[in-house]
Design a protein around this motif. Sequence first.
Motif, short mmCIF file in Angstrom:
data_model
loop_
_atom_site.label_atom_id
_atom_site.label_comp_id
_atom_site.label_asym_id
_atom_site.label_seq_id
_atom_site.Cartn_x
_atom_site.Cartn_y
_atom_site.Cartn_z
N PHE A 298 4.75 6.90 8.21
CA PHE A 298 4.95 7.46 6.86
C PHE A 298 4.00 8.62 6.53
CE2 PHE A 298 6.57 3.12 6.69
CZ PHE A 298 7.78 3.29 6.06
N ARG A 299 2.94 8.77 7.33
CA ARG A 299 1.97 9.84 7.12
C ARG A 299 1.55 9.96 5.65
NH1 ARG A 299 2.11 13.81 11.21
NH2 ARG A 299 3.55 13.29 12.87
N LEU A 300 1.05 8.88 5.11
CA LEU A 300 0.63 8.87 3.71
C LEU A 300 -0.86 9.23 3.65
CD1 LEU A 300 2.47 5.57 2.76
CD2 LEU A 300 3.20 7.90 2.19
N ALA A 301 -1.13 10.47 3.36
CA ALA A 301 -2.52 10.97 3.40
C ALA A 301 -3.40 10.32 2.34
CB ALA A 301 -2.53 12.48 3.24
N ASN A 302 -2.80 9.73 1.30
CA ASN A 302 -3.62 9.16 0.23
C ASN A 302 -3.86 7.66 0.38
OD1 ASN A 302 -1.00 8.42 -0.41
ND2 ASN A 302 -1.24 8.73 -2.60
N VAL A 303 -3.48 7.09 1.53
CA VAL A 303 -3.75 5.66 1.76
C VAL A 303 -4.92 5.51 2.72
CG1 VAL A 303 -2.83 3.49 2.69
CG2 VAL A 303 -1.35 4.98 1.35
N HIS A 304 -5.94 4.76 2.29
CA HIS A 304 -7.13 4.56 3.12
C HIS A 304 -7.23 3.08 3.46
CE1 HIS A 304 -7.98 8.56 1.62
NE2 HIS A 304 -7.78 8.08 0.39
N LEU A 305 -7.06 2.74 4.72
CA LEU A 305 -7.10 1.34 5.14
C LEU A 305 -8.51 0.95 5.55
CD1 LEU A 305 -3.80 1.04 7.20
CD2 LEU A 305 -4.18 0.56 4.77
N LEU A 306 -8.95 -0.18 5.01
CA LEU A 306 -10.32 -0.63 5.29
C LEU A 306 -10.26 -2.05 5.85
CD1 LEU A 306 -11.33 0.44 1.74
CD2 LEU A 306 -12.05 1.68 3.77
N PHE A 307 -11.13 -2.32 6.82
CA PHE A 307 -11.23 -3.66 7.36
C PHE A 307 -12.49 -4.29 6.77
CE2 PHE A 307 -13.06 -6.29 10.91
CZ PHE A 307 -12.27 -7.39 10.65
N GLY A 308 -12.33 -5.38 6.05
CA GLY A 308 -13.51 -6.01 5.45
C GLY A 308 -13.11 -7.11 4.50
N ASP A 309 -14.11 -7.68 3.85
CA ASP A 309 -13.87 -8.74 2.87
C ASP A 309 -13.62 -8.13 1.50
OD1 ASP A 309 -13.85 -10.87 1.16
OD2 ASP A 309 -15.80 -11.68 1.75
N SER B 63 -0.64 0.72 12.20
CA SER B 63 0.46 1.18 13.05
C SER B 63 1.76 1.31 12.25
CB SER B 63 0.55 0.30 14.30
OG SER B 63 1.71 -0.44 14.33
N ASN B 64 2.02 0.38 11.32
CA ASN B 64 3.23 0.48 10.48
C ASN B 64 3.21 1.75 9.63
OD1 ASN B 64 4.28 -1.96 11.32
ND2 ASN B 64 3.51 -3.11 9.56
N LEU B 65 2.03 2.07 9.10
CA LEU B 65 1.94 3.19 8.15
C LEU B 65 1.89 4.56 8.81
CD1 LEU B 65 -0.46 1.57 5.54
CD2 LEU B 65 1.88 2.31 5.12
N ALA C 291 0.86 -1.20 0.00
CA ALA C 291 0.00 0.00 0.00
C ALA C 291 0.89 1.25 0.00
CB ALA C 291 -0.93 -0.01 1.21
N ALA C 292 1.98 1.19 0.75
CA ALA C 292 2.90 2.33 0.80
C ALA C 292 3.57 2.54 -0.57
CB ALA C 292 3.96 2.12 1.88
N VAL C 293 3.94 1.45 -1.21
CA VAL C 293 4.55 1.56 -2.55
C VAL C 293 3.52 2.16 -3.52
CG1 VAL C 293 5.46 0.23 -4.52
CG2 VAL C 293 6.19 -0.34 -2.19
N LEU C 294 2.29 1.66 -3.44
CA LEU C 294 1.22 2.16 -4.33
C LEU C 294 0.96 3.65 -4.11
CD1 LEU C 294 -1.28 -0.84 -4.07
CD2 LEU C 294 -0.09 -0.10 -6.15
N SER C 295 1.11 4.10 -2.88
CA SER C 295 0.82 5.51 -2.56
C SER C 295 1.71 6.46 -3.37
CB SER C 295 0.98 5.78 -1.07
OG SER C 295 2.34 5.94 -0.74
N HIS C 296 2.86 5.94 -3.85
CA HIS C 296 3.78 6.78 -4.63
C HIS C 296 3.47 6.77 -6.12
CE1 HIS C 296 6.50 7.76 -1.32
NE2 HIS C 296 6.20 6.55 -0.88
N VAL C 297 2.60 5.86 -6.55
CA VAL C 297 2.32 5.76 -7.98
C VAL C 297 0.85 6.01 -8.31
CG1 VAL C 297 4.20 4.08 -8.25
CG2 VAL C 297 1.86 3.26 -8.08
N ALA C 298 0.05 6.32 -7.29
CA ALA C 298 -1.38 6.54 -7.50
C ALA C 298 -1.84 7.74 -6.69
CB ALA C 298 -2.15 5.29 -7.06
N THR C 299 -2.94 8.34 -7.13
CA THR C 299 -3.42 9.50 -6.38
C THR C 299 -4.09 9.07 -5.07
OG1 THR C 299 -5.46 9.52 -7.66
CG2 THR C 299 -3.71 10.98 -8.40
#
Length: 249
Positions: free
Chosen positions: A160-171, A155-157, A130-138
Amino acid sequence: MAQRPGFPIKLSTQDKAPPAKAPAKKAAPTNPQGLGLDSSAVRQRMVQKLAAQGLKDPLVLEAMGTVERHRFVESGLVNQAYEDTSLPIGLGQTISKPNVVARMVELLLEGTSGKLGRVLEIGTGCGYQAAVLSHVATEVYSIERLKGLHEKARSNLRYFRLANVHLLFGDGMLGYAKGAPYAAIISAAGGESLPQAWLDQLAVGGRLVAPTVTANGQQALLVVDKTNQGFKQSVLEAVHFVPLKSGIS
Ligand code: SAH
């Protein structure tokens, strides 16, 4: 706001008028995670190896050189963080090999110019990809079905304070309709077939990359392009990903 002079001001004053007594030299910073070497140099070596293996998208190589993979693995595995190997991240799951992460992200970017728009990742795991993707996607929407890993990624992320990463818990087999349509969908877990939701939530002109069991019963990377004329599918190399499972836990 600032009461005291900032760091650069202090530095230039010292340049001009060094104190009579030279301050004691600071010890080289020690890495609390025990990497022992300058992690940036180790990462650059990893990037060189990726390039030698044929990876060439500059955006991907830059992202791989930027994201500190050692911050996503257990302290006992830190010295293996930049080796081309998958590593356990708990709850029976693994962080993918750097080569596989780079390869899949490069496939997502193939044929596009510049960064991707919204991307959906299925299987957040420890959050590295997800962190790698945050650098290549909006925007990156990343879903994890195991609460323990969803929290670990959060907690890992944080660092990095990556404002464009949205973590979701689900299927993730249901995708995430609220963020659709996606310019790209990437799965880090392999299923028997592609869930319909992913195909529905992919934008026209978008691409999906996912490990999937193919006709010979083995897992391979599947690339699906959604076009105005329908879906175009290609089966690429064999891979070994953890299974895609339904439901949450
Ligand atoms: N991209 C991750 C790789 C994690 S391994 C990283 O960089 O660490 C794949 C992950 O997919 C596992 O954490 C597993 O729990 C998760 N997974 C499997 N099926 C899923 C589903 N239906 N929805 C969401 N996550 C799923």
